[in-house]
Design a protein around this motif. Structure first.
Motif, PDB file in Angstrom:
ATOM      1  N   MET A 197       0.814  -1.201   0.000  1.00  0.00           N
ATOM      2  CA  MET A 197       0.000   0.000   0.000  1.00  0.00           C
ATOM      3  C   MET A 197       0.849   1.253   0.000  1.00  0.00           C
ATOM      4  O   MET A 197       0.598   2.186  -0.728  1.00  0.00           O
ATOM      5  N   TYR A 198       1.881   1.260   0.803  1.00  0.00           N
ATOM      6  CA  TYR A 198       2.725   2.447   0.838  1.00  0.00           C
ATOM      7  C   TYR A 198       3.826   2.340  -0.211  1.00  0.00           C
ATOM      8  O   TYR A 198       5.013   2.429   0.091  1.00  0.00           O
ATOM      9  N   SER A 199       3.398   2.159  -1.437  1.00  0.00           N
ATOM     10  CA  SER A 199       4.363   2.006  -2.523  1.00  0.00           C
ATOM     11  C   SER A 199       4.991   3.357  -2.837  1.00  0.00           C
ATOM     12  O   SER A 199       4.304   4.332  -3.114  1.00  0.00           O
ATOM     13  N   LYS A 200       6.266   3.398  -2.772  1.00  0.00           N
ATOM     14  CA  LYS A 200       6.981   4.633  -3.081  1.00  0.00           C
ATOM     15  C   LYS A 200       6.848   4.910  -4.579  1.00  0.00           C
ATOM     16  O   LYS A 200       6.936   4.014  -5.398  1.00  0.00           O
ATOM     17  N   ARG A 201       6.633   6.152  -4.891  1.00  0.00           N
ATOM     18  CA  ARG A 201       6.667   6.531  -6.304  1.00  0.00           C
ATOM     19  C   ARG A 201       8.133   6.647  -6.682  1.00  0.00           C
ATOM     20  O   ARG A 201       8.875   7.401  -6.058  1.00  0.00           O
ATOM     21  N   ALA A 259       0.370   8.503 -11.041  1.00  0.00           N
ATOM     22  CA  ALA A 259      -0.039   8.606  -9.631  1.00  0.00           C
ATOM     23  C   ALA A 259      -1.530   8.370  -9.465  1.00  0.00           C
ATOM     24  O   ALA A 259      -1.972   7.908  -8.422  1.00  0.00           O
ATOM     25  N   HIS A 260      -2.294   8.656 -10.504  1.00  0.00           N
ATOM     26  CA  HIS A 260      -3.739   8.450 -10.408  1.00  0.00           C
ATOM     27  C   HIS A 260      -4.088   6.971 -10.450  1.00  0.00           C
ATOM     28  O   HIS A 260      -5.134   6.557  -9.972  1.00  0.00           O
ATOM     29  N   GLN A 261      -3.211   6.191 -11.043  1.00  0.00           N
ATOM     30  CA  GLN A 261      -3.486   4.775 -11.229  1.00  0.00           C
ATOM     31  C   GLN A 261      -3.334   3.975  -9.942  1.00  0.00           C
ATOM     32  O   GLN A 261      -4.222   3.277  -9.518  1.00  0.00           O
ATOM     33  N   SER A 275      -3.199   4.817  -6.875  1.00  0.00           N
ATOM     34  CA  SER A 275      -3.660   5.366  -5.602  1.00  0.00           C
ATOM     35  C   SER A 275      -5.027   4.812  -5.224  1.00  0.00           C
ATOM     36  O   SER A 275      -5.702   5.350  -4.374  1.00  0.00           O
ATOM     37  N   VAL A 298      -8.985   3.186  -6.067  1.00  0.00           N
ATOM     38  CA  VAL A 298     -10.197   3.789  -6.606  1.00  0.00           C
ATOM     39  C   VAL A 298     -10.737   4.827  -5.628  1.00  0.00           C
ATOM     40  O   VAL A 298     -10.766   4.607  -4.429  1.00  0.00           O
ATOM     41  N   ASN A 302     -10.126   8.546  -0.432  1.00  0.00           N
ATOM     42  CA  ASN A 302      -9.475   7.310  -0.843  1.00  0.00           C
ATOM     43  C   ASN A 302     -10.252   6.082  -0.395  1.00  0.00           C
ATOM     44  O   ASN A 302     -10.868   6.070   0.659  1.00  0.00           O
ATOM     45  N   ASP A 354      -9.276   3.218   0.729  1.00  0.00           N
ATOM     46  CA  ASP A 354      -8.873   2.511   1.942  1.00  0.00           C
ATOM     47  C   ASP A 354      -9.486   3.123   3.195  1.00  0.00           C
ATOM     48  O   ASP A 354      -9.689   2.442   4.192  1.00  0.00           O
ATOM     49  N   ILE A 355      -9.790   4.396   3.152  1.00  0.00           N
ATOM     50  CA  ILE A 355     -10.435   5.020   4.305  1.00  0.00           C
ATOM     51  C   ILE A 355     -11.944   4.809   4.240  1.00  0.00           C
ATOM     52  O   ILE A 355     -12.593   4.562   5.240  1.00  0.00           O
TER      53      ILE A 355
END
Lengths: 206, 206
Positions: free
Chosen positions: B1-5, B75-77, B79, B81, B110, B112-113
């Motif tokens: 989930m916390y994938s670094k860009r 970044a939109h991809q 992150s 739905v 987001n 996940d929230i």
DNA sequence: ACGTTAGCTATACGGATGTATAGTAAGCGC
DNA sequence: GCGCTTACTATACATCCGTATAGCTAACGT
């Protein structure tokens, strides 16, 4: 701001086509072409033109005419621009404002809530309990100064640490204060203000 | 989930083109075509191809190849739905779940929230202070039952009122409790549970 | 010297794409 | 009967659009 959607009721077929358009935007990031819709429902391109025209007339979609993939969901238009804020880790290497490129994640939220914020911090620890809890996301507006009593993000030059605390300005002293009485005020270590906390999100309310 | 860009640094020109793509998506809802970019910067279409290829190579954009307007912000991809939840007023006419059609506004947040939530309520009053303050937005998951100690949205059949309170289950009694001690527990008026509060957003942290 | 990268032009090809013309058919309200 | 809406087909057309070929200049590193 609290504009009611006045979308007239759709027929079953129109609803199915609307759902497909919405789903495609969600899934691929692009609205479908007329031909892609035609292929999906095994109907002619001209029939799709009629359906989309009906959706437009009823206010469900907006058209960017004569442009490829120019079918837009009306609700996406009038709901204000969505703002994407970078979520920074709680222990950035340098100053958070400079660490935005290494954002862990992004938070998408309505403009009216995020309009004054520049980035988001995930708070660790309970020094600001009960106002801010462990795991909370705080929306931060970049600033070099702040008023007495404001909750700020502070940066300690010494060790590069970043913390969220309440700013205290007394006649001669400026220091940081935790809300949780178990933590003593910080007055010796030199710090600079990175920003002020404007909003708070508690993802898991227990 | 916390994938670094891991977006490599862009040149000035690449950054300007990236910004234009992002801005167009924001403003019109559609990514620009290669020709639209070429026109904007007064360069050839082929030059734009090279720039976009560079942006793709550096991980800033994703391509839907051979498709019109197939330039997507990377970044939109990744992150997740985005979820749009209806924000209901604090005094809905009927049960909130039935009042979704009359939503005041929508909250984009987001996945996940928001994944466990079905709608959002704007809380009025201070009966749940200090956990929930006046003006807070609470994310609610529809449910007919809840456990002892959970914060729930309750509906009073008598007068159609809706309130946010802590649910208490004792051996023989089930009642609602305010966190603020100034408010007495509610035990007489019959109520039903509409949902449980999963997350909280405080738009204006004072 | 050589390769690599950035940045660019001019031109072309073929398929994608929105739009349009000309219809057909069924149902509803008046 | 008439107008209107819904839903649809077949076909055509101009242009939009991604892609490609064949080059060019300049800067930087080895």
């Amino acid at each position: 701001m609290y504009s009611k959607r006045m979308t007239l009721p759709l027929t079953h077929k129109q609803q199915r086509i609307y759902d497909f358009i919405e789903e495609q935007i969600e899934r691929t990031g692009l609205p479908p072409t007329f031909r892609e819709i035609a292929l999906r429902f095994a109907i002619s391109v001209r029939a799709v033109q009629d359906h989309v025209a009906a959706l437009e007339k009823k206010g469900s979609v907006k058209r960017a005419k004569e442009r490829a993939r120019g079918i837009l969901i009306a609700a996406h238009q009038n709901s204000g621009v969505k703002v994407r804020l970078p979520i920074l880790g709680s222990v950035p290497a340098g100053r958070p404002v400079e660490a935005i490129a290494q954002a862990e994640d992004f938070l998408s939220i309505n403009e009216d809530i995020a309009k004054r914020a520049n980035f988001v911090l995930r708070v660790k620890g309970d020094s600001m309990f009960p106002k801010i809890e462990d795991g909370d996301l705080v929306l931060v507006r970049s600033a070099q100064t702040a008023e007495d009593g404001e909750i700020v993000v502070a940066y300690f030059q010494e060790d590069g640490e970043v913390t969220v605390k309440k700013l205290r300005k007394r006649s001669r002293r400026v220091y940081l204060e935790a809300i949780n009485p178990a933590y003593p005020p910080i007055g010796e270590k030199p710090f600079s203000i990175v920003g002020t906390v404007t909003s708070l999100i508690r993802p898991d309310l227990s």
